[in-house]
Every structure is written in structure tokens, then in C-alpha cells.
Write a protein that holds these residues in place. Structure first.
Motif: not given
Length: 362
Positions: A25-28, A165-169, A348-352
């Protein structure tokens, strides 16, 4: 410029879903040019620090001294939003941080509740204590909203549900057939199926059930986990099963490995099994990680049953070995080798959605 401080009791490299959540979340959030993102946590290693995170406050534990250091840092940086991730800790000081922030700073307090119904009575009371002093509550499960709204001092609190979201890419092995074959061959011998579990070795995850539903001559069980985190008689029992004559050549525990390696193993697996004792929840990021790779999943649920094509997932009732076995049979008969259309990394959707909440209090 919106100044945001994320506070988390856990943070990478410490293995924890909530810590990974805070990190992603912080990164996004930091990708927005009009955001300044700060991290406050006792768990930190410099190599995990991203250059676009503007600041850091680290300390050994929570207490009066660290609380006032947090207040001092928030004032110095003129933080507008403090976002606290409520995670598991027995330290009561963590849950009263919102009180000090509200009394001593101008910052607004947002709290994300990752778990509530599964906590002990003391854990639930600690959650409620922290929520009493916050401005806005974010929940990981929709079922929490009516629970909190039924409590008189939370009736007027703003509560928002967000999906985890997934915590893995996403794996980069899509369409790389030779690499996929090589990775599968690293573990499998004459087995037909590679069956994988990803997560902690704790009792409510139901990991031991996987060895009940699988067959050692047909299946190779890959456990993406380690025995050190949350070490207990239960994790020791899993170790003994893996080392038993029955499973010695048909199972393996990877230990703690990088997120990218986890993604690849989830992607090359035939089936990922998550036999949660309380049923699959939105907050189960390990399940989301497998689903992101397009892999067929078998899991438990309180109400869903059978194959759900839109999720490429077979649902069984909790604590039901026979239904979990039916999930494997269904794969062999109708889904063998099939991949779901992989989802997208939606941090990024979550960050939005978070930014929208923050801006309401700006």
C-alpha cells in the motif's frame, strides 16, 4: 501535497500478511506525485526501503517513549493522515496510539481492521479501543460492518470495506514452457500432480488436511512456508509428516523464499489447496496470490460449494476431507492442465480507494 504516515506493527522482511499489505500500500500510494508517504514500524531493514518513500521512524518496540517519538515525528513532518494497520500484538500501547495522535496532533486517524471475529476477547477489546479514537475505519471483511455498527460508540463512525489484493506479484513464467517444465521437474519425480500450499503453518489454516486428501504416489505436495515463524507443536507435526516414510519423497517445505519465487511456484502448480478451518475470507492474501497466477484452487467456505468457474476455484465445506478430495477429482476429470485467465495486480486500485478516503479528511 498530502502527507501520509503508515503505522504497522509488522513490515518486511518480517513474514506477515499485514506487513506485506502495509508495504505494498505504501509503495502504491507513493507513486502519486502529490503524496508524501512515511513509514513508522519497529520492523525494518534498509534494503527494503524504496527511494520514493520520504521518511522513516524505527524503534525496537511500542511503549510510552516510542509513542512520543511518533508524535514528535508526526508534528515535525506536519503529517495530515496517519493510517494504522491493526495487526496481532499483545502490546496495548499499539492500540492506544490513536488516542495520543488525536490529543496531541492535528492528524486524522484511519485504522484498517484485518482481523476481528477470529481474535480472542482481549484482542477484540483492543480493536474496539483503537477504533473508538479513530476518524475512519477500513475493514477487510464485509461481515465486520454490521458487527461494528451494532456497537453504540461506533454507530456514527465512517466504515469502508476494501478488497485485499495479492501480496505476491504475478509470475513472469506465462508461456515459458521450458522454464515451467524445469521448475516442476525440480520437485516432482513420477508424480502426476504438483499440489501447493502457501501460508503459515498454524492450526486454523488446516495444512495437515492436505496430506489427508492427497496420494503420495500421484501427488507431490509443495509447502511454501517455514517452520520457524509461529513455531508450535502443530508446525512440528507438519515437519514430521513431511519427513515420514509415506511422504518423504512426495513432499517438500521450501522455507522462506522471495515473493517472485513464490509466484512462480504457484503458477507452475496444478492445484493450490487452502483448507482453512474457518472458511476462505477476503483477507486471505495467500489465496489471492494463487488466484492471481491463474492456478486452479481448492478451498473451504461457509456457504459456497463446488466449482466456481469465474474464480477457477472448487469450494468445500470446512473440515470435510471428502469434499476436498472431490475437488481434486473434479480437476482430474474436467480441469486438468487448464489455467484461469490471470487477474491483475490491483494495488494501485486499492491505493486509489484509500486516497479518496484520505482526501475527505484533507
Amino acid at each position: 501535497m498530502l502527507k501520509i504516515a503508515l503505522i504497522s506493527n509488522k513490515f518486511p522482511p518480517y513474514p506477515c500478511g499485514v506487513g506485506d499489505y502495509a508495504y505494498n500500500l505504501a509503495n502504491s500510494l507513493a507513486t502519486y506525485e502529490d503524496n508524501e508517504v512515511y513509514i513508522i514500524t519497529p520492523h525494518w531493514e534498509e534494503q527494503t526501503k524504496k527511494t520514493f518513500l520520504r521518511g522513516l521512524l524505527k524503534f525496537s518496540t511500542w511503549g510510552i517513549t516510542s509513542t512520543f517519538r511518533i508524535i514528535k515525528s508526526l508534528k515535525k513532518q506536519k503529517i495530515q493522515i496517519t493510517h494504522i494497520q491493526n495487526t496481532s500484538t499483545k502490546n496495548i500501547y499499539y492500540y492506544i496510539i490513536p488516542l495520543f495522535i488525536r490529543l496531541l496532533t492535528k492528524a486524522k486517524v484511519i485504522i484498517t481492521i484485518h482481523e476481528h471475529t477470529t481474535k480472542t476477547k482481549v484482542g477484540k477489546l483492543a480493536n474496539l479501543l483503537s477504533m473508538f479514537f479513530c476518524h475512519h475505519i477500513i475493514v477487510q471483511e464485509k461481515e465486520y460492518i454490521p458487527i461494528f455498527k451494532s456497537i453504540f460508540f461506533l454507530k456514527k463512525k465512517e466504515i469502508t470495506f476494501v478488497s485485499t489484493p495479492s501480496n505476491i506479484p504475478k509470475s513472469t513464467l506465462q508461456q515459458k514452457d521450458e522454464e515451467i517444465k524445469a521448475l516442476r521437474a525440480k520437485y516432482m519425480k513420477n508424480h502426476q500432480l504438483l499440489i501447493t500450499y502457501f501460508g503459515f503453518l498454524v492450526e486454523h489454516k488446516g495444512v495437515s488436511d492436505i496430506f489427508e486428501v492427497c496420494e503420495p504416489t500421484r501427488d507431490f505436495i509443495l509447502i511454501i512456508s517455514n517452520f520457524e515463524t509461529f513455531a508450535s507443536p502443530y508446525s512440528e507435526n507438519i515437519k514430521n509428516i513431511i519427513n515420514s516414510p509415506k511422504w518423504l519423497n512426495s513432499s517438500f517445505c521450501t522455507g522462506f523464499i522471495p515473493a517472485e519465487a513464490v509466484a512462480d511456484l504457484l503458477h507452475v502448480s496444478d492445484i493450490c489447496i487452502f483448507p482453512f478451518k474457518d472458511g476462505k475470507k477476503n483477507r486471505n492474501a495467500s489465496f489471492s496470490a494463487a488466484q492471481l497466477q491463474g492456478t486452479y484452487c481448492i478451498t473451504t467456505h461457509e456457504s459456497l460449494r463446488g466449482y466456481q468457474s469465474d474464480e477457477h476455484t472448487y469450494y468445500a465445506s470446512t473440515n470435510n476431507i471428502d469434499e476436498l478430495k472431490k475437488g481434486i477429482i473434479f480437476y482430474l476429470q474436467q480441469q486438468l492442465g487448464k489455467k484461469y485467465t490471470e487477474g491483475d495486480d490491483n494495488w494501485y486500485k486499492l491505493a486509489a480507494s484509500h486516497k479518496k478516503i484520505y482526501q475527505y479528511y484533507e
